[in-house]
Motif scaffolding. Structure first.
Motif, PDB file in Angstrom:
ATOM      1  N   VAL A  57      30.529  34.442   2.166  1.00 14.90           N
ATOM      2  CA  VAL A  57      30.159  35.831   2.452  1.00 14.90           C
ATOM      3  C   VAL A  57      28.816  36.152   1.793  1.00 14.90           C
ATOM      4  N   SER A 170      18.694  39.805   8.194  1.00 15.32           N
ATOM      5  CA  SER A 170      19.917  40.594   8.098  1.00 15.32           C
ATOM      6  C   SER A 170      19.909  41.697   9.153  1.00 15.32           C
ATOM      7  N   SER A 214      28.387  34.370  12.955  1.00 17.20           N
ATOM      8  CA  SER A 214      29.443  34.653  11.979  1.00 17.20           C
ATOM      9  C   SER A 214      28.944  35.448  10.779  1.00 17.20           C
ATOM     10  N   ARG A 215      27.606  35.524  10.607  1.00 11.14           N
ATOM     11  CA  ARG A 215      26.999  36.156   9.435  1.00 11.14           C
ATOM     12  C   ARG A 215      27.597  35.593   8.147  1.00 11.14           C
ATOM     13  N   SER A 216      27.738  34.271   8.121  1.00 12.54           N
ATOM     14  CA  SER A 216      28.211  33.564   6.933  1.00 12.54           C
ATOM     15  C   SER A 216      27.125  32.600   6.476  1.00 12.54           C
ATOM     16  N   TYR A 354      32.915  44.001   7.155  1.00 12.35           N
ATOM     17  CA  TYR A 354      32.397  42.648   7.356  1.00 12.35           C
ATOM     18  C   TYR A 354      33.270  41.874   8.342  1.00 12.35           C
ATOM     19  N   ASP A 355      34.578  41.990   8.188  1.00 13.61           N
ATOM     20  CA  ASP A 355      35.507  41.244   9.048  1.00 13.61           C
ATOM     21  C   ASP A 355      35.441  41.708  10.503  1.00 13.61           C
ATOM     22  N   SER A 357      32.921  43.804  12.071  1.00 17.16           N
ATOM     23  CA  SER A 357      31.637  43.935  12.760  1.00 17.16           C
ATOM     24  C   SER A 357      30.494  43.175  12.103  1.00 17.16           C
ATOM     25  N   ARG A 358      30.811  42.446  11.022  1.00 17.92           N
ATOM     26  CA  ARG A 358      29.787  41.708  10.274  1.00 17.92           C
ATOM     27  C   ARG A 358      28.658  42.631   9.831  1.00 17.92           C
ATOM     28  N   THR A 359      29.043  43.805   9.323  1.00 15.27           N
ATOM     29  CA  THR A 359      28.083  44.775   8.826  1.00 15.27           C
ATOM     30  C   THR A 359      28.485  45.207   7.421  1.00 15.27           C
ATOM     31  N   ALA A 363      27.441  42.025   4.243  1.00 17.09           N
ATOM     32  CA  ALA A 363      26.559  41.310   5.167  1.00 17.09           C
ATOM     33  C   ALA A 363      25.100  41.376   4.730  1.00 17.09           C
TER      34      ALA A 363
END
Length: 610
Positions: A57, A170, A214-216, A354-355, A357-359, A363
């Motif tokens: 994360v 980002s 995935s923004r990971s 985060y889970d 909307s990956r915001t 993030a």
């Protein structure tokens, strides 16, 4: 995942063995194993941690430091820092520090790499390195709206399009970031719209090594290892530590033939018919060489290690970006990672954002950077006075480095601001929101060392932590570093007093504003008592260039002087530091090393001993 077990691993006839599954090591293993005829083994001391949220994360950057995935090194007491020991985090997991860092993706100046080539390291200048920078990267460019809103500019031709490491801006940024460009612009540092093109001077919004879908986090483990782990000719052993390189005498020459490694309480030996490639990083690559009998004979004798190749440069030439962290109390309506760590309800809400909307904060990453030449933040008279105290350069790399002071095209000082208290010395108060202004010296004159301990009363092992002595602010070069940082700190404070950034700042709390003097603020005492590491060590197995073994550990093809079939490929080979976070450069070193290994193999210089 099809990782090897130690017994099976030890029985394999490898062509190449890679010590360390970190940033560069996994690049090399991936590129070599792309040829089915080549059998490659990787020995990594840490675990494979692909799903740990402390790693994956982005907004939880820094939480894994000091934990089980960190080697948790520290320096010896530093006399010029009031005897303080500094923490030196290093990644102890597959992916190495690329799996533990802050995911900053930047590139140095053209002059940074050209200086390496000027020292006699052919093929390491900007023009030669650029293809390898591009080879590792897959740029995901922001929309025009994003670029205009967040100044997230890049020039597509400067970047790679189909490399393993995804880079992206980002989605959103903190409030201070939104004020960054206007603030720096008003102070004479323009927004740099092409900071990957050979000059990173000015303000910019940096890219990050984050997967755009995935923004990971993207690390060498996820980019280079996982996609290729099923290859029959690639064998990755985790939770196993290399004890030493096995060397064999062939006439007057030493040859690397494999490694001895430990897994649990058992020890094993793995053989390499072509080469052993050390990718253990700036701290542990010299440690592994010394434990194998390669290093300064005086140190090895004291440690009880049999000397095979005498080289006084192993573990020397340590250079590190030095950093200060000035803390400000911010508008209480703001929030950042500190608030999430203190409030479970906020953390839960951030995790949900985060889970789904990956915001949100999880993030986000600190991406408001600026690099400034010394001439822009230090008066010419002060700079000339500081440099006048330096003695003549002892080595050619010192002479080349000093040219930086006359160059207005190199950003010798980095400034970065974001929400959160990043200082290990200032204790936050509950209910208050803080921001940190980081100031980082990019081209230090201080020179330190990393060596195996000589006072254990027995022959040291890989489990004895190395003696890390950066010698911060010591000697003539260190004194110049101190004076320069003290002067540059004034500009850091000025940034935070300038609108519009100042609109979200209530007051400075570390150092407290009460330290101001009538003739202008004096930051010298505070710099000495608060300076910390920026976690960017380089140079301990440096390329020797024209001076060869007199100044270095490896040649410009990264071959260890005095040993056949042995190379080093990581940040330790860099002879001089760069004005940049080093992650992208270390990836490029891995790509270039793999290319050279394959070139030498094709030319018959890397023939097998089968």
């Amino acid at each position: 995942m099809p990782f090897a077990d130690p017994q099976t691993f030890a029985a394999i006839a490898f062509d190449y063995l890679v010590i360390g599954g970190g940033t560069a090591g996994l690049v090399i293993a991936s590129r070599l194993s792309a040829l089915p005829a080549i059998t490659v083994g990787v020995v990594e001391a840490g675990p494979a941690s692909y799903h740990d949220p402390l790693v994956t994360v982005p907004g939880r950057f820094g939480e894994a430091l000091g934990g089980a995935l960190d080697w948790s090194f520290e320096t010896v007491p530093q006399p010029a820092l009031h005897g303080r020991r500094l923490q030196w985090p290093r990644g102890r997991l597959l992916g190495g520090t690329s799996a533990l860092n802050f995911m900053t993706w930047t590139r140095g100046n053209k002059q940074d790499y050209d200086a390496w080539e000027e020292l006699g390291n052919a093929g390491w200048g900007w023009d030669s390195m650029l293809p390898f920078f591009k080879k590792t990267e897959s740029l995901h460019q922001s929309s025009v709206t994003h670029q205009q809103t967040h100044q997230s500019y890049v020039t597509e031709t400067d970047h790679g399009k189909d490399g393993p490491v995804a880079t992206v801006h980002s989605k959103e940024y903190s409030v201070p970031h939104q004020h960054w460009h206007a603030t720096l612009n008003s102070l004479g540092l323009a927004t740099n719209t092409r900071h990957f093109g050979g000059s990173n001077i000015g303000a910019f919004t940096t890219l990050t090594s984050v997967d755009p879908a995935s923004r990971s986090r993207v690390s060498s483990a996820t980019a280079y290892c996982l996609p290729n782990i099923a290859r029959e000719n690639l064998h990755v052993l985790v939770n196993a530590t290399v004890d030493k390189i096995e060397l064999e005498r062939h006439g007057n020459d030493w040859q690397a033939i494999g490694v001895t490694f430990s897994s649990g309480v058992q020890r094993f030996t793995a053989k390499a018919d072509c080469e052993v490639v050390v990718c253990a990083g700036s701290v542990q690559s010299p440690q592994v060489l010394e434990l194998s009998g390669i290093g300064n004979a005086d140190i090895l004798h004291k440690a009880g290690v049999s000397v095979k190749v005498h080289n006084r440069n192993v573990g020397e030439n340590l250079q590190e970006h030095m950093m200060t962290a000035m803390i400000f109390e911010l508008d209480p309506t703001l929030s950042g990672p500190d608030e999430l760590r203190a409030d479970p309800h906020l953390a839960k809400a951030a995790q949900q954002a985060y889970d789904t909307s990956r915001t949100g904060i999880y993030a986000m990453l600190p991406c408001a950077l600026s690099y400034a030449p010394l001439a822009q933040v230090v008066s010419r008279d002060n700079l000339e006075q500081i440099l006048s105290k330096l003695p003549p350069a002892a080595k050619s790399r010192d002479e080349v480095l000093r040219k930086q002071f006359d160059q207005k095209t190199r950003g010798q000082i980095e400034y970065l601001f974001d929400v959160g208290n990043w200082s290990p010395y200032y204790k936050s108060s509950a209910g208050k929101v803080y921001g940190t202004m980081l100031m980082m010296l990019q081209l230090p004159l201080s020179r330190g060392s990393i060596h195996i301990p000589t006072d254990t009363g027995r022959e040291p092992t890989i489990y004895d932590k190395p003696v890390i002595n950066p010698r911060y602010f010591e000697g003539h070069g260190g004194e110049a570093d101190f004076e320069i940082m003290s002067e540059c700190q004034k500009f850091a404070d000025k940034i935070c007093k300038t609108a519009p950034l100042s609109s979200v700042i209530r007051k400075r709390v570390y150092p407290p504003e009460s330290t101001a003097l009538s003739g202008g603020e004096e930051f010298r005492p505070w710099v000495r008592e608060s300076c910390i590491t920026d976690w960017h060590p380089i140079g301990t197995c440096a390329m020797g260039g024209h001076e060869g073994i007199e100044s270095g550990v490896v040649d410009d093809r990264l071959r260890v002087y005095g040993v056949k079939g042995l190379r080093v490929a990581d940040a330790s080979v860099m002879p001089l530091h760069i004005c940049s976070h080093p992650q992208a450069t270390v990836y490029a070193i891995g790509e270039k090393a793999a290319s050279m290994i394959l070139e030498d193999r094709e030319a018959g210089l890397g023939e097998t001993r089968k």
